[in-house]
Design a protein around this motif. Structure first.
Motif, PDB file in Angstrom:
ATOM      1  N   GLY A 322       0.827  -1.203   0.000  1.00 33.27           N
ATOM      2  CA  GLY A 322       0.000   0.000   0.000  1.00 33.27           C
ATOM      3  C   GLY A 322       0.856   1.244   0.000  1.00 33.27           C
ATOM      4  N   ARG A 323       0.257   2.346   0.375  1.00 34.41           N
ATOM      5  CA  ARG A 323       0.923   3.636   0.313  1.00 34.41           C
ATOM      6  C   ARG A 323       1.171   4.163   1.723  1.00 34.41           C
ATOM      7  N   ARG A 324       2.306   4.829   1.884  1.00 39.22           N
ATOM      8  CA  ARG A 324       2.633   5.466   3.166  1.00 39.22           C
ATOM      9  C   ARG A 324       2.906   6.942   2.939  1.00 39.22           C
ATOM     10  N   ALA A 325       2.237   7.777   3.715  1.00 40.15           N
ATOM     11  CA  ALA A 325       2.360   9.223   3.553  1.00 40.15           C
ATOM     12  C   ALA A 325       3.355   9.841   4.512  1.00 40.15           C
ATOM     13  N   ASP A 326       3.850   9.064   5.496  1.00 41.63           N
ATOM     14  CA  ASP A 326       4.747   9.651   6.486  1.00 41.63           C
ATOM     15  C   ASP A 326       6.087  10.010   5.847  1.00 41.63           C
ATOM     16  N   LEU A 327       6.796  10.914   6.494  1.00 37.89           N
ATOM     17  CA  LEU A 327       8.065  11.423   5.986  1.00 37.89           C
ATOM     18  C   LEU A 327       9.173  10.412   6.240  1.00 37.89           C
ATOM     19  N   VAL A 328       9.975  10.129   5.209  1.00 34.14           N
ATOM     20  CA  VAL A 328      11.138   9.255   5.357  1.00 34.14           C
ATOM     21  C   VAL A 328      12.321   9.916   4.674  1.00 34.14           C
ATOM     22  N   GLU A 329      13.523   9.474   5.029  1.00 33.35           N
ATOM     23  CA  GLU A 329      14.745  10.014   4.435  1.00 33.35           C
ATOM     24  C   GLU A 329      15.498   8.893   3.720  1.00 33.35           C
ATOM     25  N   LEU A 330      16.081   9.198   2.563  1.00 32.21           N
ATOM     26  CA  LEU A 330      16.794   8.174   1.809  1.00 32.21           C
ATOM     27  C   LEU A 330      17.961   7.583   2.587  1.00 32.21           C
ATOM     28  N   LEU A 331      18.615   8.374   3.433  1.00 37.03           N
ATOM     29  CA  LEU A 331      19.744   7.800   4.170  1.00 37.03           C
ATOM     30  C   LEU A 331      19.287   6.705   5.130  1.00 37.03           C
ATOM     31  N   ASP A 332      17.960   6.616   5.390  1.00 38.98           N
ATOM     32  CA  ASP A 332      17.434   5.530   6.196  1.00 38.98           C
ATOM     33  C   ASP A 332      17.583   4.179   5.497  1.00 38.98           C
ATOM     34  N   LEU A 333      17.801   4.182   4.185  1.00 43.32           N
ATOM     35  CA  LEU A 333      17.935   2.918   3.462  1.00 43.32           C
ATOM     36  C   LEU A 333      19.183   2.163   3.892  1.00 43.32           C
ATOM     37  N   TYR A 334      20.209   2.861   4.332  1.00 47.17           N
ATOM     38  CA  TYR A 334      21.402   2.207   4.882  1.00 47.17           C
ATOM     39  C   TYR A 334      20.997   1.272   6.025  1.00 47.17           C
ATOM     40  N   HIS A 335      20.222   1.786   6.948  1.00 44.46           N
ATOM     41  CA  HIS A 335      19.796   1.000   8.108  1.00 44.46           C
ATOM     42  C   HIS A 335      18.761  -0.048   7.710  1.00 44.46           C
ATOM     43  N   THR A 336      17.936   0.269   6.729  1.00 43.44           N
ATOM     44  CA  THR A 336      16.924  -0.678   6.274  1.00 43.44           C
ATOM     45  C   THR A 336      17.574  -1.922   5.677  1.00 43.44           C
ATOM     46  N   VAL A 337      18.620  -1.737   4.870  1.00 43.15           N
ATOM     47  CA  VAL A 337      19.320  -2.889   4.281  1.00 43.15           C
ATOM     48  C   VAL A 337      19.976  -3.726   5.372  1.00 43.15           C
ATOM     49  N   LEU A 338      20.653  -3.070   6.312  1.00 42.52           N
ATOM     50  CA  LEU A 338      21.262  -3.809   7.424  1.00 42.52           C
ATOM     51  C   LEU A 338      20.210  -4.604   8.194  1.00 42.52           C
ATOM     52  N   ASP A 339      19.075  -3.980   8.440  1.00 48.32           N
ATOM     53  CA  ASP A 339      18.007  -4.633   9.198  1.00 48.32           C
ATOM     54  C   ASP A 339      17.436  -5.817   8.421  1.00 48.32           C
ATOM     55  N   ALA A 340      17.261  -5.647   7.108  1.00 49.78           N
ATOM     56  CA  ALA A 340      16.706  -6.725   6.294  1.00 49.78           C
ATOM     57  C   ALA A 340      17.591  -7.964   6.315  1.00 49.78           C
ATOM     58  N   LEU A 341      18.898  -7.765   6.412  1.00 46.33           N
ATOM     59  CA  LEU A 341      19.843  -8.875   6.396  1.00 46.33           C
ATOM     60  C   LEU A 341      20.355  -9.229   7.789  1.00 46.33           C
ATOM     61  N   SER A 342      19.770  -8.619   8.809  1.00 47.29           N
ATOM     62  CA  SER A 342      20.142  -8.896  10.215  1.00 47.29           C
ATOM     63  C   SER A 342      21.632  -8.728  10.452  1.00 47.29           C
ATOM     64  N   VAL A 343      22.176  -7.627   9.964  1.00 46.24           N
ATOM     65  CA  VAL A 343      23.593  -7.313  10.156  1.00 46.24           C
ATOM     66  C   VAL A 343      23.694  -6.011  10.928  1.00 46.24           C
ATOM     67  N   ASP A 344      24.463  -6.028  12.001  1.00 49.43           N
ATOM     68  CA  ASP A 344      24.738  -4.807  12.765  1.00 49.43           C
ATOM     69  C   ASP A 344      26.251  -4.624  12.825  1.00 49.43           C
ATOM     70  N   PRO A 345      26.783  -3.552  12.241  1.00 50.51           N
ATOM     71  CA  PRO A 345      28.238  -3.339  12.241  1.00 50.51           C
ATOM     72  C   PRO A 345      28.851  -3.269  13.629  1.00 50.51           C
ATOM     73  N   SER A 346      28.046  -3.044  14.655  1.00 50.50           N
ATOM     74  CA  SER A 346      28.594  -2.914  16.010  1.00 50.50           C
ATOM     75  C   SER A 346      28.399  -4.169  16.853  1.00 50.50           C
ATOM     76  N   ASP A 347      28.106  -5.302  16.200  1.00 54.86           N
ATOM     77  CA  ASP A 347      27.786  -6.496  16.991  1.00 54.86           C
ATOM     78  C   ASP A 347      28.991  -7.388  17.265  1.00 54.86           C
ATOM     79  N   GLY A 348      30.193  -6.823  17.221  1.00 54.79           N
ATOM     80  CA  GLY A 348      31.371  -7.604  17.572  1.00 54.79           C
ATOM     81  C   GLY A 348      32.247  -7.965  16.398  1.00 54.79           C
TER      82      GLY A 348
END
Length: 522
Positions: A322-348
């Motif tokens: 569906g459609r989302r009207a809330d405000l988002v920022e493209l730099l959030d895609l960095y975190h979205t990709v990490l989240d999708a692949l369950s990777v956290d650069p600070s996890d050791g």
């Protein structure tokens, strides 16, 4: 993340594509049938804001999770340095990473391809040996040494001039089919999970669509007969009437349609090979384009919504169709990709030798997370998070450093016509903007600031003083908070003469010869 992670991520950037020229965003021409089908199973974001209006800083933000003033990649220092990229982090975590593009800014030359296991640039102005090795190191030496930045600017200008020349006429054949083919080959050879980044350049000036698409969308239009040089128009030496603007826009539509068809070919193949359901797919534009709006052509010298409010469509099990009207920022895609692949650069994984500390996964910046944009509890907020203080409004932030290449071309066009640009021409202005759903405020250093009520004036035609409107005033205040957190970046660049030989001391003779052949050196 609400659901199990995907094995793969495909991130596609449609370079220079305006959202209002796509069917999922209400366009009445059939420019994007493949993306219309994709939109039926995706989340379509109505208000996705790019961190800058041009390629290099936007991609640097996508690959680092940093704002432009944090990563520093712009035309005055045209490369990404001292930052660990998304590809580096994912590669260290065991994912295969690939980058396929025909965009000159996305190369080893600028550091944006750091960390990709497989990469191929179909930009042919500068051979691959020029974009890596000794010359890449020389470029960085020149660019990061204050007295030598004048030479760095010269190199950018000459490279841009070559690009402008070779990207016209017969030299402008689309590389998109080759980009798609190489992406398919990369994916087909992968057994483990993968991250593939693709940039498609068709919609970038100049417009020379394949004949079949030109005949469908721009019948009778000769690409060589219309204004394909935005600098000539912006310098005031080339007029464009309504009929010519229609022809230019028709060519632009034809380019988008061809790009959509090729992307559809990739999507069909992913489905046919049973990879689609295990792949998070993200499609966005890095910025848009102006076709005469606000008296401008191209994507320079402004932060209007035609440039920074970009298309964004995402498929993932955690997202509802569906459609989302809330405000988002493209730099959030960095975190979205990490989240999708369950990777956290600070996890050791900090003993992996991948370089400077990367930005950790922040789920308040992941589109997949329930806590998205809930910045109140962030332990180490970034400048944007620090600036979002209103309880009932959210904000996105945009930055634009002085455009060295475009300014040079603009001055050249004006000079050739016997004109000069006034000191208060917007081409000299560095700009920052804060945007919320109903308002925007733009601050600049050489031209008047601009405030707009986007809910009643979405075309940004009537500036409003903050003193006369509370929403604009609050947006200006959020921008001031962002500026305080980001720090001043508008210091004048040095004009001192470059010492070429000192900068090239470590370059071998072959590199020097290549520089001379390209016109960089006398």
């Amino acid at each position: 993340m609400a659901d199990s992670p995907q094995r793969n991520v495909l991130l596609v950037v449609l370079d220079t594509v305006r959202k209002d020229r796509m069917e999922p965003y209400g366009y009445d021409r059939a420019t994007t049938p493949a993306l219309s089908r994709f939109a039926e199973e995706a989340t379509v974001f109505e208000s996705a804001i790019a961190p800058a209006p041009w390629t290099l800083p936007v991609h640097a933000s996508l690959f680092t999770g940093l704002y432009p003033s944090q990563h520093g990649a712009d035309q005055e220092r045209p490369y990404l340095a001292d930052a660990t990229t998304l590809a580096s982090t994912l590669s260290a975590a065991g994912y295969d990473t690939g980058c396929f593009t025909s965009n000159a800014w996305i190369s080893p030359y600028t550091g944006l391809t750091d960390g990709f296991d497989a990469q191929r640039s179909f930009f042919e102005v500068l051979p691959s040996d020029v974009l890596s090795g000794p010359l890449a190191r020389t470029w960085r030496t020149i660019s990061e040494t204050d007295p030598l930045r004048g030479l760095a600017s010269r190199l950018v200008r000459v490279g841009a001039k070559a690009h402008e020349r070779l990207a016209s006429g017969e030299g402008a054949d689309t590389k998109t089919p080759s980009v798609i083919d190489r992406t398919k080959a990369f994916v087909e050879a992968r057994d483990a999970g993968w991250f593939a980044f693709v940039n498609l350049m068709d919609a970038h000036l100049p417009y020379y669509p394949p004949d079949a698409y030109r005949e469908r969308f721009a019948p009778g239009v000769d690409p060589d007969a219309v204004c394909q040089n935005s600098k000539a128009y912006n310098a005031g030496v080339r007029d464009v009437d309504d009929a010519e603007w229609r022809a230019i826009r028709d060519l632009y539509d034809a380019e988008i349609a061809h790009m959509d068809a090729e992307l559809g070919r990739l999507f069909r193949w992913l489905r046919e090979t049973d990879r689609w359901d295990e792949t998070t797919v993200i499609v966005a534009a890095d910025h848009g384009e102006l076709h005469g709006e606000h008296g401008l052509y191209g994507h320079e010298f402004a932060l209007y919504d035609e440039l920074v409010n970009v298309p964004l469509l995402v498929t993932h099990p955690a997202l509802e169709t569906g459609r989302r009207a809330d405000l988002v920022e493209l730099l959030d895609l960095y975190h979205t990709v990490l989240d999708a692949l369950s990777v956290d650069p600070s996890d050791g994984r900090r003993d992996d030798g991948i370089g400077a500390d990367p930005v950790p996964l922040d789920r308040t910046r992941s589109l997949l997370a329930d806590e998205y944009r809930d910045f109140a509890g962030v332990r180490r907020p970034d400048p944007g998070q620090r600036a979002v203080r209103d309880a009932d409004a959210d904000y996105a932030f945009v930055e634009y450093a002085r455009p060295v290449v475009e300014l040079h071309h603009l001055e050249t066009k004006a000079s050739e016509a016997g004109r000069s640009l006034p000191d208060d021409h917007r081409a000299y202005a560095r700009q920052r903007a804060a945007r919320r759903l109903d308002a925007k405020y733009v601050r600049a250093d050489r031209i008047p600031d601009e405030g707009y009520r986007l809910d009643v004036d979405p075309a940004e035609t009537t500036p409003i003083d903050p003193a006369d409107d509370d929403a604009v005033a609050r947006t200006e205040r959020a921008l001031a908070w962002f500026e305080a957190a980001a720090g001043a970046t508008w210091d004048e660049s040095t004009e001192s003469a470059p010492e070429t030989e000192a900068a090239l001391a470590d370059a071998d003779e072959r590199t020097r010869d290549r520089l001379r052949e390209l016109g960089y050196l006398e």
